[in-house]
Design a protein around this motif. Structure first.
Motif: not given
Length: 166
Positions: A66-70, A76-77
């Motif tokens: 989850g941390f890596q996805a955030r 990307d943003a």
């Protein structure tokens, strides 16, 4: 005067910087009174934990999926930082070409006598010295006896024609 300037510089250094410098052996100042506070103790523990993890990979905590996805979404943003393209002026390009041409011409001018062998000599140039003549036997014996001091190259007798310069 120097103590005033030194104290102003020391006031700008944070507790984290002073603990880091002390642990790296870069300073010998007394930081122990600052470590008595709650923030000082947290800083001390954090820097020692960082050192322990750097020395032993088993102590490192791997981040969750989850941390890596955030983190990936946040990256990307983020707006990319784009540097403006350099403008290449024609004057600068022309001057660099001129500098290269001047360097090549200089090398050719300096190397010309070595490449041509130095054999081209105008006919009207007077000969001031000629080293092609034979050596006298006395001089040859002298040179052989002193070859160690003269070095590996042969020293030749040069005679001047007394009538050429008059």
């Amino acid at each position: 005067m120097q103590s005033t300037a030194k104290s102003a510089v020391e006031a700008d250094i944070s507790l984290e910087e002073s603990v880091s410098a002390w642990m790296d052996g870069e300073t010998s100042e007394d930081i122990f009174p600052d470590l008595g506070t709650a923030q000082g103790r947290r800083t001390w523990d954090t820097y020692h934990l960082i050192g322990d993890v750097l020395r032993n990979a088993d102590l490192a905590v791997s981040p969750s999926a989850g941390f890596q996805a955030r983190l990936a979404r946040a990256l990307d943003a983020e707006l990319p930082i784009v540097a403006p393209q350099r403008r290449r002026s024609p004057l600068r390009m022309g001057l660099s070409g001129l500098a290269v041409a001047a360097a090549v011409a200089t090398v050719a001018w300096v190397a010309h006598p070595y490449v041509m062998g130095g054999a081209s000599r105008p006919a009207d140039t007077p000969v001031l010295a000629d080293a092609s003549g034979g050596e006298a036997p006395v001089l040859r014996d002298y040179l052989e006896a002193h070859r160690q001091m003269a070095g590996p190259s042969a020293v030749r007798q040069v005679s001047f024609d007394g009538g050429a310069g008059r």
